[in-house]
Design a protein around this motif. Structure first.
Motif, short mmCIF file in Angstrom:
data_model
loop_
_atom_site.label_atom_id
_atom_site.label_comp_id
_atom_site.label_asym_id
_atom_site.label_seq_id
_atom_site.Cartn_x
_atom_site.Cartn_y
_atom_site.Cartn_z
N ALA A 1 0.84 -6.16 2.46
CA ALA A 1 0.60 -6.25 3.31
C ALA A 1 1.79 -4.58 3.09
O ALA A 1 1.51 -3.25 4.31
N ILE A 2 2.67 -4.55 2.73
CA ILE A 2 3.97 -4.00 2.30
C ILE A 2 3.08 -2.51 1.19
O ILE A 2 3.07 -1.15 2.14
N GLU B 1 7.02 -0.02 8.24
CA GLU B 1 6.73 -1.39 8.68
C GLU B 1 6.12 -2.15 9.67
O GLU B 1 5.77 -3.74 9.64
N ALA C 1 3.38 -2.85 8.49
CA ALA C 1 3.35 -4.46 7.75
C ALA C 1 2.42 -5.60 7.88
O ALA C 1 2.06 -6.20 8.28
N ARG D 1 0.70 -8.37 8.28
CA ARG D 1 0.85 -10.17 8.37
C ARG D 1 -0.25 -10.80 9.57
O ARG D 1 -0.37 -12.03 9.07
N ALA E 1 0.54 -0.57 3.48
CA ALA E 1 1.22 0.00 4.15
C ALA E 1 1.92 1.28 4.10
O ALA E 1 1.71 2.33 4.97
#
Length: 102
Positions: A62-63, A46, A49, A53, A66
Motif C-alpha cells: 500500500a505504501i 500516506e 496508502a 489498506r 501510494a
C-alpha cells in the motif's frame, strides 16, 4: 486503481491551470516552499496508502503503490505544465503506463 483515482481528480488542477505554472515556479525557487511541498506530497501518499489498506492491501504494498502513484501524478502534472498540447489526462495515462512498464 490509483491511475483511475488520479484521472477522476484531474479536473482540480485543470480548473486552476492559470495559477499552476507560476505556483510551481515559486515553489521551485523557494527552499522552504519546496520542503513544504514535499511534506504535503508525503501526507497525500500516506492518505492514499491508508485508503488502500482499508481496501485490504497489505501495509508495504500500500505504501509503495501510494508513493509511486503520487510520483507518477506529480510527473504527469509537470509534463502537462511543460507541454499543454496534450491533456492532463493524456499525461496521466502516459505517466502510469511508463511506471507500469518498469
Amino acid at each position: 486503481m490509483l491511475k483511475h483515482a488520479f484521472r477522476e481528480a484531474r479536473h482540480i488542477p485543470e480548473s486552476t491551470r492559470p495559477f499552476a505554472e507560476p505556483r510551481l515556479q515559486i515553489i521551485a525557487a523557494t527552499p522552504a516552499l519546496r520542503e513544504r511541498d514535499l511534506a504535503k506530497g508525503a501526507s497525500m501518499a500516506e492518505a492514499m496508502a491508508e485508503a488502500l489498506r482499508k481496501r485490504g492491501v497489505p501495509e508495504r504494498p500500500a505504501i509503495l503503490a501510494a508513493r509511486a502513484g503520487w510520483a507518477a501524478f506529480h510527473e504527469a502534472l509537470q509534463a502537462w505544465i511543460d507541454d499543454p498540447s496534450q491533456s492532463l489526462d493524456a499525461h496521466l495515462v502516459q505517466s502510469f503506463d511508463d511506471l507500469r512498464a518498469l
